[in-house]
Design an enzyme around this catalytic site. Structure first.
Site, short mmCIF file in Angstrom:
data_model
loop_
_atom_site.label_atom_id
_atom_site.label_comp_id
_atom_site.label_asym_id
_atom_site.label_seq_id
_atom_site.Cartn_x
_atom_site.Cartn_y
_atom_site.Cartn_z
N GLY A 1 40.77 40.58 30.81
CA GLY A 1 39.46 39.96 30.99
C GLY A 1 39.44 38.92 32.09
N VAL B 1 43.02 31.73 39.92
CA VAL B 1 42.65 31.51 41.33
C VAL B 1 41.84 32.73 41.77
CG1 VAL B 1 44.54 29.99 42.03
CG2 VAL B 1 44.90 32.45 41.94
N LYS C 1 30.28 31.25 52.44
CA LYS C 1 31.44 31.39 53.32
C LYS C 1 31.03 32.22 54.53
CE LYS C 1 35.88 33.72 53.57
NZ LYS C 1 36.87 34.55 52.86
N PRO D 1 34.70 34.55 62.25
CA PRO D 1 33.38 34.56 61.62
C PRO D 1 32.96 35.96 61.15
CG PRO D 1 33.16 34.46 64.01
CD PRO D 1 34.63 34.64 63.70
N VAL E 1 47.19 43.09 23.14
CA VAL E 1 47.67 44.47 23.11
C VAL E 1 49.19 44.42 22.95
CG1 VAL E 1 47.97 46.57 24.48
CG2 VAL E 1 45.75 45.42 24.43
N LEU F 1 45.10 43.01 40.17
CA LEU F 1 46.48 42.71 40.55
C LEU F 1 47.46 43.78 40.07
CD1 LEU F 1 46.39 38.88 39.71
CD2 LEU F 1 46.26 39.93 41.99
N GLY G 1 41.62 40.14 47.57
CA GLY G 1 41.87 40.54 46.18
C GLY G 1 40.61 41.07 45.51
N ILE G 2 39.53 40.33 45.63
CA ILE G 2 38.28 40.73 44.97
C ILE G 2 37.65 41.92 45.71
CG2 ILE G 2 35.93 39.90 44.45
CD1 ILE G 2 37.44 37.12 43.91
P1 FAD Z 1 44.44 38.21 35.79
O1 FAD Z 1 43.52 37.16 36.22
O2 FAD Z 1 45.90 37.88 35.72
O3 FAD Z 1 43.95 38.71 34.37
C1 FAD Z 1 44.80 39.46 33.50
C2 FAD Z 1 44.10 39.67 32.18
O4 FAD Z 1 44.89 40.53 31.40
C3 FAD Z 1 43.88 38.40 31.36
O5 FAD Z 1 42.60 38.41 30.78
C4 FAD Z 1 44.92 38.50 30.26
O6 FAD Z 1 44.52 37.85 29.06
C5 FAD Z 1 44.96 40.01 30.08
N1 FAD Z 1 46.20 40.48 29.44
C6 FAD Z 1 47.45 40.46 29.94
N2 FAD Z 1 48.31 40.95 29.03
C7 FAD Z 1 47.57 41.29 27.93
C8 FAD Z 1 47.87 41.85 26.65
N3 FAD Z 1 49.11 42.16 26.29
N4 FAD Z 1 46.85 42.05 25.80
C9 FAD Z 1 45.58 41.77 26.12
N5 FAD Z 1 45.23 41.24 27.32
C10 FAD Z 1 46.22 41.01 28.20
N6 FAD Z 1 41.40 37.10 45.67
C11 FAD Z 1 40.33 36.91 46.45
O7 FAD Z 1 39.51 37.82 46.61
N7 FAD Z 1 40.13 35.72 47.09
C12 FAD Z 1 41.01 34.70 47.00
O8 FAD Z 1 40.78 33.64 47.56
C13 FAD Z 1 42.19 34.90 46.22
N8 FAD Z 1 43.11 33.93 46.12
C14 FAD Z 1 44.25 34.18 45.40
C15 FAD Z 1 45.28 33.24 45.40
C16 FAD Z 1 46.46 33.50 44.73
C17 FAD Z 1 47.59 32.50 44.76
C18 FAD Z 1 46.60 34.71 44.00
C19 FAD Z 1 47.86 35.00 43.24
C20 FAD Z 1 45.57 35.63 43.97
C21 FAD Z 1 44.42 35.39 44.68
N9 FAD Z 1 43.39 36.33 44.74
C22 FAD Z 1 42.32 36.13 45.54
C23 FAD Z 1 43.45 37.53 43.92
C24 FAD Z 1 42.58 37.34 42.69
O9 FAD Z 1 42.94 36.15 42.03
C25 FAD Z 1 42.74 38.51 41.76
O10 FAD Z 1 42.52 39.69 42.48
C26 FAD Z 1 41.74 38.43 40.65
O11 FAD Z 1 41.75 37.21 40.02
C27 FAD Z 1 41.97 39.52 39.65
O12 FAD Z 1 43.01 39.22 38.76
P2 FAD Z 1 43.19 40.19 37.55
O13 FAD Z 1 41.95 40.21 36.76
O14 FAD Z 1 43.71 41.48 38.08
O15 FAD Z 1 44.38 39.54 36.72
#
Ligand code: FAD
Length: 518
Positions: A10, A44, A75, A93, A198, A349, A361-362
């Site tokens: 989430g 982040v 931005k 830009p 999970v 990720l 990332g987004i």
């Molecule tokens: P996460 O945010 O890690 O979410 C993982 C989810 O999985 C959580 O809800 C967690 O509870 C759930 N989960 C994990 N294990 C279990 C389990 N066993 N059971 C149930 N649930 C579970 N992107 C941009 O576009 N712009 C930026 O400026 C940018 N800056 C960044 C800076 C850094 C340092 C990093 C590391 C990333 C950055 N990103 C950026 C990338 C961006 O943060 C991610 O692409 C975005 O937040 C998506 O993350 P996610 O949802 O894949 O993972």
């Protein structure tokens, strides 16, 4: 038939996927999202690409509906500080150079060199960033009428055809607030939201995921599973054993330390851009939000330690950073060999990630979910759709890797081992040949990474001319042509920029009015 989707995770990826699927398919698809209370999100991810507005548009959300709730800001560019040398800065830009007599204004700039500032000479957005202006006037109209027509169209990408200029901005937002906002949006439209851990992923005899086992809600069955578990890759990498292909050889930054810094935004002003400030072992991002600054140091652990990186970041921020908790993050750089295997699609990720230098990332998430909707299968074993999805999603990340590599390779800075090594690191395939072409003719659609990866040739040009470490020559033919029209255009850019600065409100003033309903 695929009827039930289970999304695990989430964070930004989980909620963007759930809401986009709901907006696309409504009740024709049942969507369940399960997220752990115990495992936090990455916390982040606050700067975006200009295409992200298509995501909000697809959800039917206007800026005043979501921006104040997520403390969002505009931005217009990325400001690169100290990449050429300490004290120097330039902008990348969201604005394509104009075309004069069949040649890009960038080509004319290289020939004429009206000043040493390519960004200021060829773009009005660079000047709006310097002056901390909003791209919208009070009341909501965009700064250039030419974009209003584009706003009304249903654009597949944020590039209004024929207008010659890319949509002029993206957003910054608080990632936690956005996930909350999207979860409300999703639940109101029928997403089943479960907060639980999970514990296990169960496969059937054909190796497809049949269910995920949760701690309190038991097994959750589905036809298609979306792995949004972040760097853990719980379903795709762990349960299905899909290997991860590292980009570390070409992009060595593998760690980050981040701070959320409350500041007096009004007195400080809000520059409508992300800032990337080069450091001895990486770079620091600065993202202005309505109530605070998001900042962090992205670095390579081969060149500095987490303690040293945190000290550097705190010193960079100054007294406002005192006593704030730091979030240390280990980053997995690269991509899963395939993001969709059997009936499991990894998004976010878990699918792949490159350092956030161009905020991709987004964009990767948005691209993945758009492609998933486009190639949504009828049955769970449609191999050809799966293969074409994997090719597209892989190409996007490979292309971005190449563009980011260029940032370090073409940076004039080489004052320590970190910056010197960037010039000798293993290059992604094909880049050496492209660099040769760019030395004699600035990048165009025939000479950049050949498949869609979000970046157009003008972005490469903006970086090469700003970073200053790559010798590029003007096109000799321009010496035989009349430069009068080009010189007039440089003057027009300057005149338009100063007229806009006079006319537009500051970004802070605009956002306060927006939050108050104008
Ligand atoms: P996460 O945010 O890690 O979410 C993982 C989810 O999985 C959580 O809800 C967690 O509870 C759930 N989960 C994990 N294990 C279990 C389990 N066993 N059971 C149930 N649930 C579970 N992107 C941009 O576009 N712009 C930026 O400026 C940018 N800056 C960044 C800076 C850094 C340092 C990093 C590391 C990333 C950055 N990103 C950026 C990338 C961006 O943060 C991610 O692409 C975005 O937040 C998506 O993350 P996610 O949802 O894949 O993972």
């Amino acid at each position: 038939m695929i009827k039930d989707i289970v999304i695990v995770g989430g964070g930004t990826a989980g909620w963007m996927t759930a809401t986009y699927l709901k907006a696309s398919f409504g009740d024709r698809l049942a969507v369940t999202l399960v997220e752990s209370k115990a495992v936090s999100t990455i916390g982040v991810g606050e700067a975006t690409f200009s295409t992200v507005r298509n995501f909000f548009r697809h959800l039917g959300l206007s800026e005043p509906e979501w921006m104040p709730r997520c403390h969002a800001s505009y931005k217009l560019a990325i400001r690169f500080e100290n990449w050429r040398e300490k004290g120097h800065h330039f902008y990348h830009p969201f604005e394509r150079p104009r075309v004069v007599d069949g040649f890009s204004l960038a080509d004319w700039w290289l020939h004429e060199e009206p000043s040493d500032r390519f960004d200021q000479d060829c773009s009005v957005l660079a000047a709006l960033c310097e002056a901390k202006r909003s791209p919208r006037r009070l009341g909501g109209a965009l700064f250039e009428e030419v974009f209003e027509a584009g706003e009304a169209q249903d654009m597949a990408r944020a590039v209004p055809k024929g207008l010659g200029t890319q949509f002029p901005y993206a957003y910054h937002f608080d990632a936690t607030l956005l996930a909350q906002f999207l979860s409300e949006y999703g639940v109101e439209r029928g997403v089943r939201h479960i907060q639980d851990d999970v514990l296990d992923v169960r496969l059937d005899q054909d190796g497809f995921v049949s269910e995920v086992l949760t701690k309190d809600h038991g097994p959750l069955a589905g036809d298609l599973f979306v792995d949004c578990t972040g760097f853990r890759g719980l379903l795709l990498n762990k349960a299905l054993g899909v290997p991860f292909v590292s980009y570390q050889e070409s992009l060595p930054n593998d760690s980050a330390v981040a701070l959320r810094v409350p500041v007096d935004v009004e007195s400080r002003g809000m520059r409508p851009c992300t800032t990337a400030t080069a450091q001895d072992a990486g770079w620091i991002w600065t993202i202005p939000l309505l109530d605070r600054i998001g900042t962090g140091y992205v670095y390579s652990s081969a060149y500095t330690t987490p303690e040293e990186a945190e000290r550097t970041l705190r010193a960079f921020v100054g007294p406002e950073a005192a006593d704030l908790p730091a979030n240390h993050i280990k980053m997995r750089i690269g991509r899963s060999a395939e993001s969709w295997v059997k009936n499991c699609v990894a998004i976010g990720l878990s699918s792949g990630f490159v350092e956030p230098l161009e905020s991709t990332g987004i964009f990767f998430i948005q691209n993945a979910v758009e492609q998933l909707v486009k190639r949504f299968p009828s049955t769970r074993d449609d191999e050809s759709l799966r293969r074409s999805y994997n090719r597209q999603v892989g190409d996007v990340m490979d292309g971005v890797r190449e563009f980011l590599f260029l940032h370090y390779y073409a940076a004039a800075r080489s004052d320590n081992a970190y910056w010197r090594d960037a010039k000798t690191r293993a290059m992604p395939d094909g880049l050496a040949e492209r660099l040769e072409q760019w030395r004699c003719a600035l990048p165009d659609e025939n000479s950049v990474f050949p498949r869609f990866h979000g970046f157009e040739p003008y972005s490469y040009t903006a970086m090469i001319l700003g970073l200053g470490g790559l010798d590029v020559r003007p096109l000799p033919v321009l010496g035989r042509l009349d430069a009068t029209a080009a010189r007039r255009e440089f003057q027009r850019v300057r005149d338009q920029a100063s007229a806009l600065i006079d006319r537009l409100p500051s970004q802070h003033e605009y956002l306060i009015h927006q939050a108050a309903g104008f």
